[in-house]
Design an enzyme around this catalytic site. Structure first.
Site, PDB file in Angstrom:
ATOM      1  N   HIS A  46       0.806  -1.223   0.000  1.00  0.00           N
ATOM      2  CA  HIS A  46       0.000   0.000   0.000  1.00  0.00           C
ATOM      3  C   HIS A  46       0.840   1.275   0.000  1.00  0.00           C
ATOM      4  O   HIS A  46       0.289   2.366  -0.138  1.00  0.00           O
ATOM      5  CB  HIS A  46      -0.941   0.022   1.208  1.00  0.00           C
ATOM      6  CG  HIS A  46      -1.979  -1.060   1.181  1.00  0.00           C
ATOM      7  ND1 HIS A  46      -2.884  -1.200   0.171  1.00  0.00           N
ATOM      8  CD2 HIS A  46      -2.246  -2.072   2.040  1.00  0.00           C
ATOM      9  CE1 HIS A  46      -3.683  -2.232   0.412  1.00  0.00           C
ATOM     10  NE2 HIS A  46      -3.306  -2.789   1.540  1.00  0.00           N
ATOM     11  N   ASP A 176      -7.656  -5.078   7.500  1.00  0.00           N
ATOM     12  CA  ASP A 176      -8.259  -5.995   6.531  1.00  0.00           C
ATOM     13  C   ASP A 176      -9.096  -7.057   7.233  1.00  0.00           C
ATOM     14  O   ASP A 176     -10.166  -7.426   6.744  1.00  0.00           O
ATOM     15  CB  ASP A 176      -7.172  -6.657   5.678  1.00  0.00           C
ATOM     16  CG  ASP A 176      -6.807  -5.792   4.491  1.00  0.00           C
ATOM     17  OD1 ASP A 176      -7.730  -5.372   3.766  1.00  0.00           O
ATOM     18  OD2 ASP A 176      -5.614  -5.510   4.296  1.00  0.00           O
TER      19      ASP A 176
END
Ligand code: 3PY
Length: 252
Positions: A46, A176
Site C-alpha cells: 500500500h 483488513d
C-alpha cells in the site's frame, strides 16, 4: 546488524518496528536516527514504494541496526524474489489464506533444494554486511518468512498455516481482518479472531505479530503475548502531527 530481528525474537526480546510508506531515504533515516527499533517494514503493498526503491531502503534500515522487511504487493514468486534479492532480511506477504498459500510462499523464499528461489545474490548480501559469495549459505535460515493473517478464511485455517514448516511469523493485519470478517474493528468477533491467531502461532512455536497504530496499543499487544509489533506508520504519524497542530492554531 545481520538478522537483528530474528536474533531478538530467538532471545525472546520484543520485535518493535514501524511502517515505511514513503519512497524517501531521508524520511527513513530521520525516523531511525534515534535508534531503538529492531525492524522496519518497507511497504510495497500500500505504500509509495516499488522495486527500484528497495535497495536503498533495505541498506539504510540495516545500517541503523534494524532488520528491513519488505511487504510485497502480492505473494507472487517474482515479487518475493526481487524483495529478497534487494537485501530484505525478511519478506511479508499480504493475504495468506491457507496452508497451501503458506507452503508456496516458503517455496518461493528458499533456494533449492528447499524451494525455487532463483540465484542472484549480488545485491542481497550488502544489507547483511556480507560479500556476494557469503550470502547464499545462510539465506534460507536467516531470512524471515512472514505471512499476514487478515481474512476470515485465514483465521479458519490459522492452525494449519502456523504448522507449515518455514513460516516464521504470523502477522495480523487488523484492518483488513475487520473488513473480511465484516465486523467492527475492536468488536468481540474481531478480537476473538486476533486471539485465535495469537494462540495458533504460540502453539506452533511461531512468532505472533500485529500491526498497531500507537505505542500504547503495541504495549498492550506485547502484554497479551504478541512478540512483534509495529507502532505507527510514517504517513500516519506525519498526518496526525499536522492535524493536531493545525487544530491547535485554529482553536478547534
Ligand atoms: C491491516 O491492518 O490490514 C494491515 O495489513 C496493516 O497495514
Amino acid at each position: 546488524s545481520a538478522a537483528t530481528l530474528k536474533n531478538a525474537l530467538a532471545k525472546k526480546q520484543p520485535g518493535i518496528g514501524f511502517w515505511l510508506t514513503f519512497n524517501a531515504p531521508s524520511i527513513c533515516k530521520t525516523i531511525l536516527a534515534g535508534g531503538g527499533f529492531n525492524w522496519a517494514l518497507i511497504d510495497a503493498e500500500h505504500g509509495q514504494i516499488t522495486d527500484s526503491d528497495y535497495y536503498a531502503l533495505t541498506n539504510l534500515v540495516a545500517s541503523s541496526g534494524a532488520s528491513p522487511i519488505i511487504r510485497v504487493p502480492y505473494d507472487l514468486e517474482w515479487m518475493i524474489k526481487r524483495a529478497l534479492d534487494s537485501g530484505a532480511h525478511g519478506v511479508m506477504t499480504p493475504m495468506c489464506h491457507s496452508a497451501d498459500d503458506a507452503r508456496r510462499i516458503v517455496q518461493y523464499s528458499k533456494y533449492p533444494p528447499r524451494g525455487t528461489r532463483g540465484y542472484g545474490p549480488m545485491f542481497s548480501a550488502h544489507s547483511f554486511g556480507l560479500q556476494e559469495k557469503e550470502y547464499p549459505a545462510g539465506a534460507d535460515d536467516n531470512l524471515l518468512v512472514i505471512v499476514q493473517i487478515e481474512s476470515r478464511k485465514a483465521v479458519e485455517n490459522v492452525e494449519e498455516i502456523a504448522a507449515v514448516d518455514g513460516i516464521d511469523v504470523l502477522f495480523i493485519g487488523p484492518y483488513d481482518l475487520s473488513k473480511f470478517l465484516n465486523v467492527q474493528f475492536g468488536s468481540e468477533e474481531h478480537e476473538a479472531a486476533i486471539q485465535r491467531t495469537l494462540k495458533a502461532a504460540k502453539a506452533a512455536g511461531k512468532t505472533a505479530a500485529i500491526f498497531c497504530t500507537s505505542g500504547e496499543q503495541a504495549k498492550m499487544r506485547l502484554s497479551q503475548g504478541f512478540e512483534m509489533v509495529s507502532i505507527v506508520t510514517d504517513v500516519g504519524a506525519l498526518a496526525a502531527a499536522f492535524d493536531r497542530e493545525l487544530a491547535a492554531v485554529r482553536g478547534v
